[in-house]
Design an enzyme around this catalytic site. Sequence first.
Site, PDB file in Angstrom:
ATOM      1  N   HIS A   1      18.632 -34.447   8.448  1.00  0.00           N
ATOM      2  CA  HIS A   1      19.623 -33.463   8.888  1.00  0.00           C
ATOM      3  C   HIS A   1      19.940 -33.673  10.361  1.00  0.00           C
ATOM      4  O   HIS A   1      19.172 -34.291  11.098  1.00  0.00           O
ATOM      5  CB  HIS A   1      19.122 -32.034   8.651  1.00  0.00           C
ATOM      6  CG  HIS A   1      17.854 -31.698   9.368  1.00  0.00           C
ATOM      7  ND1 HIS A   1      16.604 -32.064   8.899  1.00  0.00           N
ATOM      8  CD2 HIS A   1      17.639 -31.041  10.532  1.00  0.00           C
ATOM      9  CE1 HIS A   1      15.686 -31.646   9.741  1.00  0.00           C
ATOM     10  NE2 HIS A   1      16.277 -31.031  10.756  1.00  0.00           N
TER      11      HIS A   1
ATOM     12  N   HIS B   1      21.476 -31.601  13.928  1.00  0.00           N
ATOM     13  CA  HIS B   1      21.724 -30.311  14.585  1.00  0.00           C
ATOM     14  C   HIS B   1      22.980 -30.423  15.445  1.00  0.00           C
ATOM     15  O   HIS B   1      23.110 -31.360  16.236  1.00  0.00           O
ATOM     16  CB  HIS B   1      20.589 -29.964  15.554  1.00  0.00           C
ATOM     17  CG  HIS B   1      19.241 -29.801  14.924  1.00  0.00           C
ATOM     18  ND1 HIS B   1      18.638 -28.578  14.771  1.00  0.00           N
ATOM     19  CD2 HIS B   1      18.351 -30.701  14.435  1.00  0.00           C
ATOM     20  CE1 HIS B   1      17.450 -28.731  14.218  1.00  0.00           C
ATOM     21  NE2 HIS B   1      17.247 -30.017  14.004  1.00  0.00           N
TER      22      HIS B   1
HETATM   23  P1  AMP Z   1      13.833 -30.055  12.517  1.00  0.00           P
HETATM   24  O1  AMP Z   1      12.797 -29.471  13.422  1.00  0.00           O
HETATM   25  O2  AMP Z   1      14.742 -31.050  13.141  1.00  0.00           O
HETATM   26  O3  AMP Z   1      13.182 -30.532  11.246  1.00  0.00           O
HETATM   27  O4  AMP Z   1      14.822 -28.875  12.183  1.00  0.00           O
HETATM   28  C1  AMP Z   1      14.643 -27.966  11.171  1.00  0.00           C
HETATM   29  C2  AMP Z   1      15.532 -26.805  11.528  1.00  0.00           C
HETATM   30  O5  AMP Z   1      15.674 -26.018  10.383  1.00  0.00           O
HETATM   31  C3  AMP Z   1      14.969 -25.897  12.634  1.00  0.00           C
HETATM   32  O6  AMP Z   1      15.903 -25.829  13.694  1.00  0.00           O
HETATM   33  C4  AMP Z   1      14.799 -24.549  11.945  1.00  0.00           C
HETATM   34  O7  AMP Z   1      15.169 -23.502  12.777  1.00  0.00           O
HETATM   35  C5  AMP Z   1      15.720 -24.675  10.759  1.00  0.00           C
HETATM   36  N1  AMP Z   1      15.353 -23.941   9.557  1.00  0.00           N
HETATM   37  C6  AMP Z   1      14.121 -23.824   9.000  1.00  0.00           C
HETATM   38  N2  AMP Z   1      14.192 -23.140   7.850  1.00  0.00           N
HETATM   39  C7  AMP Z   1      15.505 -22.826   7.669  1.00  0.00           C
HETATM   40  C8  AMP Z   1      16.232 -22.126   6.656  1.00  0.00           C
HETATM   41  N3  AMP Z   1      15.621 -21.594   5.588  1.00  0.00           N
HETATM   42  N4  AMP Z   1      17.571 -22.003   6.796  1.00  0.00           N
HETATM   43  C9  AMP Z   1      18.191 -22.518   7.871  1.00  0.00           C
HETATM   44  N5  AMP Z   1      17.576 -23.190   8.852  1.00  0.00           N
HETATM   45  C10 AMP Z   1      16.243 -23.340   8.760  1.00  0.00           C
END
Ligand code: AMP
Length: 138
Positions: free
Chosen positions: A102, A104
Amino acid sequence: MSYDPSNIFAKILKGELPCHKVYEDDTALVMMDIFPQSRGHTLIIAKSASRNLIDADPAALSAVMPLVQRVAQAVKAATGADGIRLAQFNEAPAGQTVFHLHFHIIPAYEGTALAPHGGGKADDGELAALAKDIAAKF
Ligand code: AMP
């Protein structure tokens, strides 16, 4: 390490868990980050199964990158942000917490510091309104 299909983003892609959806096509699902680093923090969740950039199929990457740009444009237009940070983490020591590819899109506002990665949960009503506003700019 191998891809674990039971990760939270895979469940959201399958519709098993809810999200504040902005947009969806064959390559990715776009949704609001519920623990945003700033107002309008949006995620592009690739539909191809890989942990991150390191094990991603190059064809899947080239298919999703135009959408990453489109989301950056829509988020900037919808939020009035002064800048946009694109972030992408690979494995836990680099800050990755969900092991499904993913990207950001994090709006930056002049004079306002970004909240830490993985901070507090945002209000659902506010996230729903942002998702609608960003979708309207697509
Ligand atoms: P990463 O640390 O790059 O793996 O990013 C994961 C992101 O997903 C973090 O910024 C979290 O805030 C976000 N996140 C975790 N659970 C959820 C969820 N259920 N819905 C939307 N975002 C989420």
